[in-house]
Design a protein around this motif. Structure first.
Motif, mmCIF file in Angstrom:
data_model
loop_
_atom_site.group_PDB
_atom_site.id
_atom_site.type_symbol
_atom_site.label_atom_id
_atom_site.label_comp_id
_atom_site.label_asym_id
_atom_site.label_seq_id
_atom_site.Cartn_x
_atom_site.Cartn_y
_atom_site.Cartn_z
ATOM 1 N N PRO A 145 0.634 -1.187 -0.177
ATOM 2 C CA PRO A 145 0.124 0.231 -0.076
ATOM 3 C C PRO A 145 0.823 1.129 -0.642
ATOM 4 C CG PRO A 145 -0.906 -1.360 1.302
ATOM 5 C CD PRO A 145 0.130 -2.349 1.062
ATOM 6 N N ASP A 146 0.108 2.167 -0.368
ATOM 7 C CA ASP A 146 1.169 3.666 -0.599
ATOM 8 C C ASP A 146 -0.321 4.950 -0.404
ATOM 9 O OD1 ASP A 146 2.353 5.907 -1.405
ATOM 10 O OD2 ASP A 146 2.822 5.206 -3.479
ATOM 11 N N PRO A 147 -0.151 5.243 1.335
ATOM 12 C CA PRO A 147 -0.904 6.050 1.637
ATOM 13 C C PRO A 147 -0.922 7.063 0.429
ATOM 14 C CG PRO A 147 0.410 5.700 3.105
ATOM 15 C CD PRO A 147 1.193 4.885 1.418
ATOM 16 N N ALA A 148 -0.072 7.565 -0.604
ATOM 17 C CA ALA A 148 0.199 8.456 -1.370
ATOM 18 C C ALA A 148 -1.018 8.464 -2.434
ATOM 19 C CB ALA A 148 1.194 8.982 -2.439
ATOM 20 N N ASP A 149 -0.963 7.072 -2.948
ATOM 21 C CA ASP A 149 -2.707 6.885 -3.323
ATOM 22 C C ASP A 149 -3.970 6.865 -3.600
ATOM 23 O OD1 ASP A 149 -0.672 5.490 -5.670
ATOM 24 O OD2 ASP A 149 -0.383 4.142 -4.731
ATOM 25 N N PHE A 150 -3.998 6.727 -1.984
ATOM 26 C CA PHE A 150 -5.908 6.776 -1.305
ATOM 27 C C PHE A 150 -5.981 8.108 -1.642
ATOM 28 C CE2 PHE A 150 -3.744 4.624 2.597
ATOM 29 C CZ PHE A 150 -4.125 3.575 1.844
ATOM 30 N N ASP A 151 -4.607 9.268 -1.703
ATOM 31 C CA ASP A 151 -6.190 10.696 -1.918
ATOM 32 C C ASP A 151 -6.096 10.656 -3.548
ATOM 33 O OD1 ASP A 151 -6.111 11.509 0.686
ATOM 34 O OD2 ASP A 151 -3.815 12.659 0.417
ATOM 35 N N ARG A 152 -5.270 10.183 -4.736
ATOM 36 C CA ARG A 152 -5.459 10.440 -6.265
ATOM 37 C C ARG A 152 -6.735 9.288 -6.349
ATOM 38 N NH1 ARG A 152 0.520 10.145 -6.344
ATOM 39 N NH2 ARG A 152 0.463 7.374 -5.785
ATOM 40 N N ASP A 153 -6.809 7.857 -5.439
ATOM 41 C CA ASP A 153 -7.907 7.525 -6.161
ATOM 42 C C ASP A 153 -8.696 7.661 -5.642
ATOM 43 O OD1 ASP A 153 -6.581 5.675 -7.122
ATOM 44 O OD2 ASP A 153 -6.700 4.080 -5.296
ATOM 45 N N GLU A 154 -9.473 9.057 -4.648
ATOM 46 C CA GLU A 154 -10.430 9.040 -3.834
ATOM 47 C C GLU A 154 -11.023 10.500 -5.003
ATOM 48 O OE1 GLU A 154 -11.163 8.578 0.523
ATOM 49 O OE2 GLU A 154 -10.006 10.178 -0.018
ATOM 50 N N GLN A 155 -10.928 10.279 -6.140
ATOM 51 C CA GLN A 155 -11.503 11.275 -7.457
ATOM 52 C C GLN A 155 -12.164 10.624 -8.189
ATOM 53 O OE1 GLN A 155 -10.593 14.426 -6.922
ATOM 54 N NE2 GLN A 155 -9.474 13.353 -5.171
ATOM 55 N N VAL A 156 -12.952 11.306 -8.789
ATOM 56 C CA VAL A 156 -14.218 10.169 -10.371
ATOM 57 C C VAL A 156 -13.218 10.249 -10.649
ATOM 58 C CG1 VAL A 156 -15.781 10.205 -11.908
ATOM 59 C CG2 VAL A 156 -15.987 11.431 -9.254
ATOM 60 N N GLN A 157 -12.889 9.032 -11.943
ATOM 61 C CA GLN A 157 -11.658 8.697 -12.847
ATOM 62 C C GLN A 157 -12.841 7.952 -13.745
ATOM 63 O OE1 GLN A 157 -9.718 5.254 -11.077
ATOM 64 N NE2 GLN A 157 -8.144 6.011 -10.013
ATOM 65 N N MET A 158 -12.471 9.101 -15.621
ATOM 66 C CA MET A 158 -13.352 8.423 -16.304
ATOM 67 C C MET A 158 -12.305 7.128 -16.818
ATOM 68 S SD MET A 158 -12.615 8.672 -19.848
ATOM 69 C CE MET A 158 -12.065 9.750 -20.328
ATOM 70 N N ARG A 159 -12.707 6.062 -17.378
ATOM 71 C CA ARG A 159 -12.378 4.818 -17.859
ATOM 72 C C ARG A 159 -12.806 4.567 -19.060
ATOM 73 N NH1 ARG A 159 -9.100 2.189 -14.190
ATOM 74 N NH2 ARG A 159 -9.762 0.244 -14.890
ATOM 75 N N GLU A 160 -13.428 5.463 -19.483
ATOM 76 C CA GLU A 160 -14.294 4.697 -21.043
ATOM 77 C C GLU A 160 -15.581 5.636 -21.562
ATOM 78 O OE1 GLU A 160 -15.968 0.827 -22.123
ATOM 79 O OE2 GLU A 160 -14.525 1.000 -23.678
ATOM 80 N N VAL A 161 -15.420 5.934 -22.533
ATOM 81 C CA VAL A 161 -16.486 7.064 -22.789
ATOM 82 C C VAL A 161 -16.610 6.636 -24.612
ATOM 83 C CG1 VAL A 161 -17.115 9.092 -23.574
ATOM 84 C CG2 VAL A 161 -16.463 9.116 -21.586
ATOM 85 N N THR A 162 -17.250 6.408 -24.989
ATOM 86 C CA THR A 162 -18.062 6.514 -26.385
ATOM 87 C C THR A 162 -19.456 6.754 -26.919
ATOM 88 O OG1 THR A 162 -19.718 4.336 -26.213
ATOM 89 C CG2 THR A 162 -17.043 3.948 -26.744
ATOM 90 N N GLU A 163 -19.564 6.431 -27.917
ATOM 91 C CA GLU A 163 -21.200 7.617 -27.988
ATOM 92 C C GLU A 163 -21.672 6.991 -27.938
ATOM 93 O OE1 GLU A 163 -21.375 5.493 -32.480
ATOM 94 O OE2 GLU A 163 -20.868 7.513 -32.891
ATOM 95 N N ASP A 164 -21.637 5.389 -26.785
ATOM 96 C CA ASP A 164 -22.995 4.476 -26.424
ATOM 97 C C ASP A 164 -22.396 4.605 -24.755
ATOM 98 O OD1 ASP A 164 -24.050 4.143 -29.578
ATOM 99 O OD2 ASP A 164 -22.854 2.548 -29.544
ATOM 100 N N SER A 165 -21.944 4.903 -24.748
ATOM 101 C CA SER A 165 -21.529 4.588 -22.909
ATOM 102 C C SER A 165 -20.845 5.033 -22.583
ATOM 103 C CB SER A 165 -22.057 2.856 -23.640
ATOM 104 O OG SER A 165 -20.167 3.094 -23.675
ATOM 105 N N ALA A 166 -20.875 5.249 -21.382
ATOM 106 C CA ALA A 166 -19.439 5.303 -19.891
ATOM 107 C C ALA A 166 -19.304 5.531 -19.161
ATOM 108 C CB ALA A 166 -20.100 7.652 -19.907
ATOM 109 N N THR A 167 -18.303 4.862 -18.890
ATOM 110 C CA THR A 167 -17.997 4.122 -17.658
ATOM 111 C C THR A 167 -17.510 4.803 -16.403
ATOM 112 O OG1 THR A 167 -17.996 1.928 -18.591
ATOM 113 C CG2 THR A 167 -16.603 2.282 -16.679
ATOM 114 N N ILE A 168 -17.146 5.008 -15.629
ATOM 115 C CA ILE A 168 -16.192 5.374 -14.394
ATOM 116 C C ILE A 168 -16.425 5.139 -12.935
ATOM 117 C CG2 ILE A 168 -17.563 8.020 -15.078
ATOM 118 C CD1 ILE A 168 -19.574 7.694 -12.603
#
Length: 244
Positions: A145-168
């Motif tokens: 575990p890296d505590p620095a990741d915790f703050d980075r991860d507690e954000q909304v991350q865009m995973r995929e966007v297409t014309e038919d769908s979006a994943t966050i």
């Protein structure tokens, strides 16, 4: 049932995509490492999943058995060549519902952390120790575990966007409990689809303490399957515990 108490949830949600692109790293280095320790077997894989590690081991003539909470995952393995010949006990890996004795047991790809109750992580070590032959090994692969990741991860991350769908993707950490809940949300023409996931992470020293309480001792630790030395900056570890 809470995500913290449903061992089969991951498999039900992810079995269809688990073997897809980007789902898992190349298993070959892990297979090479584990084959060296197998001592002819038999070998036990906890959370055997779709057999990505177990099947290559059996191809080397090493007898492998498995434990898996998800029948959906096991069905995927059964559909692969040789997958129908691997005995699998359906159940919670913390209970280790088999008898052994085994020369080697292993948990790869951070799966120890899928046990999100501290007491269940301890149960897993104790029950693995029960099934190991004298001198047998228990191998754990986990991230550091890296505590620095915790703050980075507690954000909304865009995973995929297409014309038919979006994943966050969203994370929420409980630092005191050393747990997090992750929610992957997909929006498409059929509606909103939720794929929750949770972990209880541990630092290597905490895993060592669990092993010691179960009567196992740390014999080797590396930064990767290639036996790179483990050091202060290592972001993952391969730890080998032995039963006296």
């Amino acid at each position: 049932m809470s995500i913290f108490d449903d061992p089969g949830l991951f498999g039900r949600l992810w079995a269809d995509t688990y073997d897809g692109p980007g789902g898992n790293p190349d298993p070959a280095p892990a297979v090479d490492f584990l084959a060296d320790l197998a001592d002819g077997g038999p070998v036990l894989e906890l959370a055997i999943g779709t057999g990505r590690v177990a099947l290559p081991l059996t191809e080397r003539g090493i007898p492998v058995e498995g434990v898996e909470a998800s029948p959906e995952m096991v069905a995927k393995m059964r559909a692969k060549p040789g997958g129908d010949r691997i005995p699998v006990a359906i159940g919670d890996m913390a209970d280790v519902p088999v008898t052994g004795p085994y020369r080697l047991a292993y948990l790869v790809f951070n799966t120890l952390f899928n046990l999100v109750r501290a007491e269940r992580q301890a149960d897993c070590f104790r029950n693995v120790a029960r099934t190991l032959a004298p001198g047998g090994a228990f191998v754990i692969e986990a991230f550091v575990p890296d505590p620095a990741d915790f703050d980075r991860d507690e954000q909304v991350q865009m995973r995929e966007v297409t014309e038919d769908s979006a994943t966050i993707r969203l994370h929420q950490y409980d630092r005191a409990a050393q747990t997090f809940v992750r929610q992957t949300i997909r929006f498409d023409g059929t509606g909103v689809h939720l794929h929750p996931f949770a972990m209880r992470y541990l630092w290597p020293q905490q895993i060592d303490a669990l092993a010691e309480q179960a009567g196992l001792r740390l014999a080797e630790r590396y930064a990767g399957w290639d036996r790179t030395p483990f050091g202060p900056d290592s972001r993952s570890h391969i730890s080998v515990y032995r039963k006296p």
